[in-house]
Design a protein around this motif. Structure first.
Motif, short mmCIF file in Angstrom:
data_model
loop_
_atom_site.label_atom_id
_atom_site.label_comp_id
_atom_site.label_asym_id
_atom_site.label_seq_id
_atom_site.Cartn_x
_atom_site.Cartn_y
_atom_site.Cartn_z
N UNK A 26 0.81 -1.22 0.00
CA UNK A 26 0.00 0.00 0.00
C UNK A 26 0.85 1.27 0.00
N UNK A 27 2.13 1.14 0.33
CA UNK A 27 3.01 2.31 0.34
C UNK A 27 3.42 2.67 -1.08
N UNK A 28 3.62 3.96 -1.37
CA UNK A 28 4.06 4.36 -2.72
C UNK A 28 5.39 3.69 -3.08
N UNK A 29 5.52 3.32 -4.34
CA UNK A 29 6.75 2.68 -4.84
C UNK A 29 7.49 3.67 -5.74
N UNK A 30 8.67 4.10 -5.29
CA UNK A 30 9.50 4.98 -6.12
C UNK A 30 10.30 4.16 -7.12
N UNK A 31 10.93 3.09 -6.64
CA UNK A 31 11.74 2.24 -7.51
C UNK A 31 12.21 1.02 -6.74
N UNK A 32 12.93 0.13 -7.38
CA UNK A 32 13.43 -1.06 -6.69
C UNK A 32 14.63 -0.75 -5.82
N UNK A 33 14.76 -1.49 -4.75
CA UNK A 33 15.96 -1.40 -3.92
C UNK A 33 17.13 -2.04 -4.66
#
Length: 331
Positions: free
Chosen positions: A152-159
């Motif tokens: 549910x948290x926003x996804x900026x990019x992959x770790x």
């Protein structure tokens, strides 16, 4: 074809376990590029012996010095991205092990029509496999990024500990900004910097819920509470603000950023780390002119409207439970 990059730094045993798990992945086809970052003769000997038994799958390079997460990857990107041989690059930390179908499931989340060309996996803790390590990166209104803990948290990019990128994305980032990873970061927050630059060029991140990876975490850098992690993590996060983050966000959330850094200064002074904190803020200030020069082409080539940027940022101050944990540390 996919290029998988694994970097070792003084953790040969972990790296061999990681490679064992990769070699159990049957599909899709990929080549492994293994780098040693100046670990010394013992690690290099162990890795060379392993690679000699899998010469058709693994290409090994040993650097005489530690070039960091950024430097090691950049050397391979400079060699492989222009070659056109690979359509995708997977970055995998050497202290991670993977499920046999993880890569296939990550690849399935690529959607070029929607510009989803970077993918995060479901990364769980190695020692407690029912606990989430990260589901990619979430960026918070305090100006820090952290491990995404919920879908549910926003996804900026992959770790960076498990990240799939299209070659087109990496090529466009380099063409627009003159670099793949930023070598001045060395390690920590370099994945956030890359994600921001990709987002500003109009790319989007996807999350592969069913791609399972198990991660030990920070074993090469002395653990999450080390001075090394503190210095690079906070300094580089500040570099990201100066270099990448749109001015509208900075102005709107300046108060929360100031609150955060006052709290960091207080917390780590009480913990006896004033010297490290002073050095990281000093070096951040010294690095501002360079980051501002890098900022100009990034912002000039921005292809995402301001209205969409807020969708990539959490409305929370920082990750849930952080403030309570910080208070426990103090008292």
């Amino acid at each position: 074809m996919i290029a998988v990059i694994v970097i070792n730094y003084r953790r040969a045993a972990d790296t061999l376990e990681c490679l064992d798990s990769l070699l159990r992945v049957a599909a899709p086809a990929f080549d492994i590029f293994l780098l040693d970052n100046g670990s010394g003769a013992d690690d290099v000997a162990q890795l060379r012996d392993y690679v000699s038994r899998h010469p058709e799958r693994i290409t090994f390079t040993a650097f005489p010095e530690n070039l960091g997460f950024t430097g090691g990857h950049n050397r391979l990107f400079q060699q492989l991205v222009p070659s056109g041989r690979y359509d995708f690059f997977l970055l995998l930390n050497n202290d991670a092990v993977v499920e046999p179908d993880f890569l296939e499931r990550m690849l399935a989340r690529i959607d070029r029509a929607q510009r989803m060309e970077m993918v995060a996996a479901r990364v769980m803790k190695y020692a407690a496999r029912d606990q989430i390590d990260n589901l990619g990166i979430t960026f918070y209104k305090c100006g820090l990024a952290s491990n995404r803990k919920s879908p549910d948290d926003p996804l900026l990019g992959p770790s960076g500990n498990c990240a799939l990128y299209t070659t087109d994305l990496l090529r466009q980032i380099h063409q627009a900004t003159g670099e793949y990873f930023d070598d001045q970061f060395f390690c920590y927050a370099e994945d956030t910097d890359l994600a921001w630059r990709a987002v500003l060029l109009g790319y989007r991140a996807a999350y592969a819920e069913d791609a399972l990876v198990f991660h030990k975490g920070s074993v090469s850098s002395g653990g999450p509470n080390s001075d090394f992690v503190l210095y690079h993590g906070i300094r580089n996060s500040l570099f990201v603000l100066v270099k990448d983050v749109p001015a509208r966000f900075l102005l709107r959330n300046l108060f929360w950023m100031l609150v955060l850094h006052v709290a960091i200064l207080l917390r780590y002074t009480i913990k006896g780390k004033l010297g490290v904190v002073s050095r990281l803020y000093r070096d951040f200030l010294r690095g501002i002119p360079v980051m501002r020069r890098k900022r100009q082409p990034i912002q000039q080539q921005r292809q995402i409207p301001p209205s969409e940027i807020g969708q990539r940022i959490s409305r929370l101050f920082y990750e849930r439970g952080y403030a309570l944990g910080a208070l426990r540390d103090l008292y």
